[in-house]
Design a protein around this motif. Structure first.
Motif, PDB file in Angstrom:
ATOM      1  N   VAL A 173      45.437  45.451  25.979  1.00 25.48           N
ATOM      2  CA  VAL A 173      46.441  45.412  27.185  1.00 25.48           C
ATOM      3  C   VAL A 173      45.706  45.361  28.401  1.00 25.48           C
ATOM      4  O   VAL A 173      45.805  44.704  29.361  1.00 25.48           O
ATOM      5  N   VAL A 176      43.691  41.957  28.916  1.00 30.17           N
ATOM      6  CA  VAL A 176      44.729  40.948  29.314  1.00 30.17           C
ATOM      7  C   VAL A 176      45.253  41.221  30.662  1.00 30.17           C
ATOM      8  O   VAL A 176      45.116  40.311  31.566  1.00 30.17           O
ATOM      9  N   THR A 177      45.801  42.298  30.993  1.00 31.62           N
ATOM     10  CA  THR A 177      46.497  42.563  32.266  1.00 31.62           C
ATOM     11  C   THR A 177      45.319  42.756  33.430  1.00 31.62           C
ATOM     12  O   THR A 177      45.666  42.464  34.411  1.00 31.62           O
ATOM     13  N   LEU A 184      43.475  36.542  36.839  1.00 32.98           N
ATOM     14  CA  LEU A 184      44.646  37.125  37.113  1.00 32.98           C
ATOM     15  C   LEU A 184      45.841  36.088  37.754  1.00 32.98           C
ATOM     16  O   LEU A 184      46.743  36.365  37.841  1.00 32.98           O
ATOM     17  N   MET A 187      48.328  34.201  36.220  1.00 31.56           N
ATOM     18  CA  MET A 187      49.436  34.995  35.239  1.00 31.56           C
ATOM     19  C   MET A 187      50.606  35.015  36.237  1.00 31.56           C
ATOM     20  O   MET A 187      50.684  34.901  37.533  1.00 31.56           O
ATOM     21  N   MET A 191      52.862  40.290  36.358  1.00 32.23           N
ATOM     22  CA  MET A 191      51.539  40.813  35.770  1.00 32.23           C
ATOM     23  C   MET A 191      50.354  41.134  36.729  1.00 32.23           C
ATOM     24  O   MET A 191      49.543  42.060  36.631  1.00 32.23           O
ATOM     25  N   GLN A 192      50.443  40.114  37.802  1.00 34.84           N
ATOM     26  CA  GLN A 192      49.496  40.279  38.767  1.00 34.84           C
ATOM     27  C   GLN A 192      49.767  41.463  39.479  1.00 34.84           C
ATOM     28  O   GLN A 192      48.752  42.278  39.964  1.00 34.84           O
ATOM     29  N   ILE A 194      50.797  44.206  38.525  1.00 34.62           N
ATOM     30  CA  ILE A 194      50.517  45.468  37.408  1.00 34.62           C
ATOM     31  C   ILE A 194      48.879  45.502  37.497  1.00 34.62           C
ATOM     32  O   ILE A 194      48.401  46.407  37.775  1.00 34.62           O
ATOM     33  N   GLY A 195      48.318  44.196  37.355  1.00 39.26           N
ATOM     34  CA  GLY A 195      47.086  44.411  37.129  1.00 39.26           C
ATOM     35  C   GLY A 195      46.138  44.835  38.253  1.00 39.26           C
ATOM     36  O   GLY A 195      45.150  45.418  37.922  1.00 39.26           O
ATOM     37  N   LEU A 198      45.304  48.471  37.645  1.00 37.10           N
ATOM     38  CA  LEU A 198      44.717  48.711  36.648  1.00 37.10           C
ATOM     39  C   LEU A 198      43.012  48.965  36.889  1.00 37.10           C
ATOM     40  O   LEU A 198      42.449  48.351  37.361  1.00 37.10           O
ATOM     41  N   TYR A 201      40.890  45.624  36.206  1.00 30.54           N
ATOM     42  CA  TYR A 201      40.765  44.570  36.941  1.00 30.54           C
ATOM     43  C   TYR A 201      39.873  44.898  37.977  1.00 30.54           C
ATOM     44  O   TYR A 201      38.942  44.174  38.044  1.00 30.54           O
TER      45      TYR A 201
END
Length: 245
Positions: A173, A176-177, A184, A187, A191-192, A194-195, A198, A201
């Motif tokens: 997870v 990918v994210t 990114l 996407m 999702m961007q 969220i990414g 994280l 990223y």
């Protein structure tokens, strides 16, 4: 210091004998790198830049997985086998034990970085300046600290199967994210959003910036450092709770 060094050496030897580590940290990232730079047509406008970018993606992917999965699962195995209980009756302190595990894992990361970087340079002809090679490797090594902290949290689990399942899902997870498999920007917007929060990223982005001739942004440094502090404090708190029980 001698006790710490011996513990680090032991951790390194155990890791190199682990086929699980070799597959997830070396074989799979190298295979993905070759496929997405030589087999799959990505229509990249600048193939050379894409190969350098994806080399950083797969190197961070490798180190992140090694931190989360190898360290965490090994810690659970040691607890279930009674090794961590045995450590408490030896002169080796609990703090030295955990720091040595993280230090030993970091030495293994240097090996992973060297192997994957060499593959990219030899197979795909990735050409960076000595400064860019060094800084990207150093960034990946230091940027792995939050993921080592996640590994210590995984190590608090009671069952190896549970730890393996959780670490696998979390690893994929985050990869990918965090934009390690694909940029990114391609996407969905959600999702961007969220990414960008994280650690995966910001881990990857620091390396991507370096191969573009820049330096990691301050927010990359701040986010990774914040995650590391919070996760280590949480790990320490949970370890004390377990010891109290």
């Amino acid at each position: 210091m001698n006790v710490f060094q011996m513990q680090c050496k032991m951790e390194i030897k155990r890791m190199l004998r682990n086929r699980y580590f070799v597959f997830w940290s070396l074989v799979m990232p190298i295979a993905f790198y070759y496929i997405f730079t030589n087999v799959v047509n990505t229509n990249a406008p600048d193939p050379g830049a894409w190969k350098a970018h994806y080399l950083m993606s797969m190197t961070t992917f490798s180190v992140m997985g090694s931190s989360i999965m190898s360290l965490g699962i090994r810690m659970v195995q040691e607890r279930t086998q009674g090794w961590s209980t045995f450590i408490r009756v030896t002169p080796l302190s609990d703090h030295v034990y955990f720091i040595a595990q993280m230090a030993g894992q970091s030495v293994i990361h240097i090996l992973s970085i060297t192997v994957i970087f060499s593959f990219g340079a030899i197979i795909n002809g990735v050409s960076l300046t000595p400064f860019e090679w060094f800084m990207s490797g150093l960034w990946i090594l230091l940027g792995s600290l939050p993921f080592l902290a996640i590994g210590t949290l995984i190590g608090m689990m009671k069952k190896v199967d549970t730890a393996a399942g959780v670490s696998n899902v979390l690893y994929m997870v985050l990869a990918v994210t965090g934009g390690m498999w694909m940029p990114l920007e391609v996407m969905p917007k959600m999702m961007q959003n969220i990414g960008y929060w994280l650690p995966s990223y910001h881990f990857g982005n620091g390396a991507w910036e370096i191969v573009q001739g820049k330096m990691p942004a301050w927010n990359n440094v701040f986010v990774l450092f914040a995650y590391f502090i919070v996760l280590m404090l949480l790990s320490k708190y949970m370890r004390r709770k377990q010891e109290a029980v």
